[in-house]
Enzyme design. Structure first.
Site, PDB file in Angstrom:
ATOM      1  N   CYS A 136     -45.590  -0.212  28.283  1.00 48.79           N
ATOM      2  CA  CYS A 136     -47.036  -0.123  28.063  1.00 48.79           C
ATOM      3  C   CYS A 136     -47.804  -0.471  29.339  1.00 48.79           C
ATOM      4  O   CYS A 136     -48.020  -1.656  29.633  1.00 48.79           O
ATOM      5  CB  CYS A 136     -47.440  -1.045  26.915  1.00 48.79           C
ATOM      6  SG  CYS A 136     -49.221  -1.013  26.608  1.00 48.79           S
ATOM      7  N   CYS A 139     -51.048  -2.383  28.740  1.00 49.69           N
ATOM      8  CA  CYS A 139     -50.904  -3.809  28.427  1.00 49.69           C
ATOM      9  C   CYS A 139     -50.493  -4.611  29.663  1.00 49.69           C
ATOM     10  O   CYS A 139     -50.971  -5.716  29.863  1.00 49.69           O
ATOM     11  CB  CYS A 139     -49.828  -4.038  27.357  1.00 49.69           C
ATOM     12  SG  CYS A 139     -49.766  -2.814  26.075  1.00 49.69           S
ATOM     13  N   ASP A 140     -49.606  -4.059  30.460  1.00 45.94           N
ATOM     14  CA  ASP A 140     -48.944  -4.878  31.482  1.00 45.94           C
ATOM     15  C   ASP A 140     -49.267  -4.501  32.919  1.00 45.94           C
ATOM     16  O   ASP A 140     -48.846  -5.202  33.841  1.00 45.94           O
ATOM     17  CB  ASP A 140     -47.410  -4.789  31.285  1.00 45.94           C
ATOM     18  CG  ASP A 140     -47.004  -5.318  29.917  1.00 45.94           C
ATOM     19  OD1 ASP A 140     -47.687  -6.214  29.406  1.00 45.94           O
ATOM     20  OD2 ASP A 140     -46.004  -4.824  29.364  1.00 45.94           O
TER      21      ASP A 140
END
Ligand code: NAP
Length: 319
Positions: A136, A139-140
Site C-alpha cells: 500500500c 499508507c506507507d
C-alpha cells in the site's frame, strides 16, 4: 454476541458492497454490511481516483469509500465491523458466523468480498512485511522519503502507485517481467517522463534481502537468466490480485482462478445469493464496474425478496 436477522446481508464494503447497500437501503430493506478487515475495500489504498465519474478533479480513494458508506447509512444501512468466519448457504435464511461472535441470519446475501494483493512468494517477503515490504503506497509511502524503492509489476497499480511514491522517494525502480507495460498509456507516459523512475525490464525479484529491514533485492533477468543484486529500502509488489472466496469453497462454483461464477444478472447457483465486484470479475476490476455490479446485485436481491414475499402470501391464502 447476538443473533442479527436481516433481509439482506452484504459481505464486504468496497464500492460493490456499498453500492449494493445504497440500493437495498433505498428499497427500505435495512441491509447489514459486514465490513471485513479493510473497511472501504482496496480502493482506500489508492491515493487518487481519477476515473470515477462525477469528480472533475480526482478524489481520494479513502474519501470516495467513506462518502459511499455515509450515503448508504443515510438510507438505513447498518454496519457490523467484523469478518465472516463461515457461511452456510444450504438453507434460507443463510447463516453467517462472524469473528465478533455475532450470528447473522439473512434472507438474501450479496457477496462482495473483493480480492487481495497477490504476493510474490519469494524468500524474505513474509519476514520483511511491514519492515520495508508493503502492498500500500498510500499508507506507507511517507516512510520512504529519500530512499530507493522497488515496485514489481507492469499494470495500472504498479505504475500508478509507483508514481505516487515518487513524491517521497529518491529513486523508484519498476521491475517488470516483460519489456512492455500493461498499464494505461496515460500512466505510461507519466512514468516515462518522470526523472525519478527507472525501469528494469524482463526481470523479476527472486529474493528480498535484509534482516531487520529491507536492504535490497535479488533479481533475475528472465531472458538471459543473469542474476543481480540491487540495494533498496522498500519493495512494493503490485502483481495482481487473488479473489477472497475461501469462505465459499464447496458451496458456490468458481472458475479456474478461484473467482465466483455468476450469470449476467449477478446470480449464483444458490437462489438468493448474488455477487458483485472483484470477487467475481477479473477482467474490468474498476471501482465504477464494481459499483455497477453492486447495483445489479442489489436490484436482483430486491426482486428476489419481493418474489419470495409474493409466494409466501399466496401459500398463506391457499391454507
Ligand atoms: P494487473 O493489471 O493484473 O497487472 C499485474 C502486473 O503484474 C502485470 O504487469 C503482470 O505482468 C505482473 N505480474 C503478475 N504476476 C507476476 C509475477 N508472479 N511476477 C512478476 N510480475 C507479475 O493488476 P493491477 O495492476 O493490480 O490491476 C488490477 C485491475 O485494476 C486492472 O484491471 C487495472 O486496470 C485496474 N486498476 C485500474 C487503475 C486505474 O484505472 N487508474 C488503477 C489500478 C488498478 P504481465 O503484464 O506480464 O502480465
Amino acid at each position: 454476541m447476538a443473533i442479527r436477522q436481516t433481509k439482506v446481508a452484504i459481505i464486504g464494503s468496497g464500492p460493490a458492497g456499498l453500492t449494493a447497500a445504497l440500493y437495498t437501503a433505498r428499497a427500505n430493506l435495512e441491509p447489514l454490511v459486514i465490513r471485513g478487515l479493510q473497511p472501504g475495500g482496496l480502493i482506500t489504498t489508492t491515493n487518487e481516483v481519477e476515473n470515477y465519474p462525477g469528480f472533475v478533479e480526482s478524489i481520494g480513494g479513502f474519501e470516495l469509500a467513506d462518502n459511499m458508506a455515509r450515503q448508504a447509512e443515510r438510507f438505513g444501512t447498518n454496519y457490523l465491523d467484523t469478518t465472516v468466519l463461515s457461511v452456510d448457504l444450504s438453507q434460507r435464511p443463510f447463516v453467517l458466523q462472524t469473528d465478533s461472535g455475532d450470528t447473522v441470519e439473512s434472507e438474501s446475501l450479496i457477496i462482495s468480498t473483493g480480492a487481495s494483493p497477490r504476493k510474490l512468494g519469494v524468500p524474505g517477503e513474509e519476514k520483511l512485511a511491514n519492515l520495508g515490504v508493503s502492498y500500500c503506497a498510500t499508507c506507507d509511502g511517507f516512510f520512504f522519503r529519500n530512499k530507493r524503492v522497488v515496485v514489481v509489476g507492469g499494470g495500472n497499480s504498479a505504475v500508478e502507485e509507483g508514481l505516487f511514491l515518487t513524491r517521497y522517494v529518491s529513486e523508484l525502480v519498476i521491475v517488470h517481467r516483460r519489456d512492455t507495460l500493461r498499464a494505461d498509456p496515460v500512466l505510461q507516459d507519466r512514468a516515462f517522463e518522470n526523472e525519478k523512475v527507472r525501469f528494469i525490464w524482463d526481470s523479476t525479484v527472486t529474493e528480498i534481502l535484509g534482516e531487520e529491514r529491507v536492504t535490497g533485492v535479488r533479481l533475475i533477468n528472465l531472458k538471459t537468466q543473469e542474476g543481480t543484486t540491487m540495494e533498496a529500502d522498500g519493495v512494493f509488489p503490485y502483481i495482481g490480485h487473488i479473489p477472497n472466496t475461501a469462505l465459499f469453497n464447496g458451496q458456490l462454483p468458481m472458475d479456474e482462478l478461484g473467482y465466483l461464477i455468476a450469470d449476467n444478472r449477478m446470480r449464483t447457483t444458490v437462489p438468493g445469493v448474488f455477487v458483485a465486484g472483484d470477487v467475481m470479475d477479473h477482467i474490468y476490476r474498476q471501482a465504477i464496474t464494481a459499483a455497477g455490479q453492486g447495483c445489479m446485485a442489489a436490484m436482483e436481491a430486491i426482486w428476489f425478496l419481493a418474489e419470495q414475499e409474493h409466494l409466501a402470501r399466496r401459500q398463506a391464502l391457499k391454507r
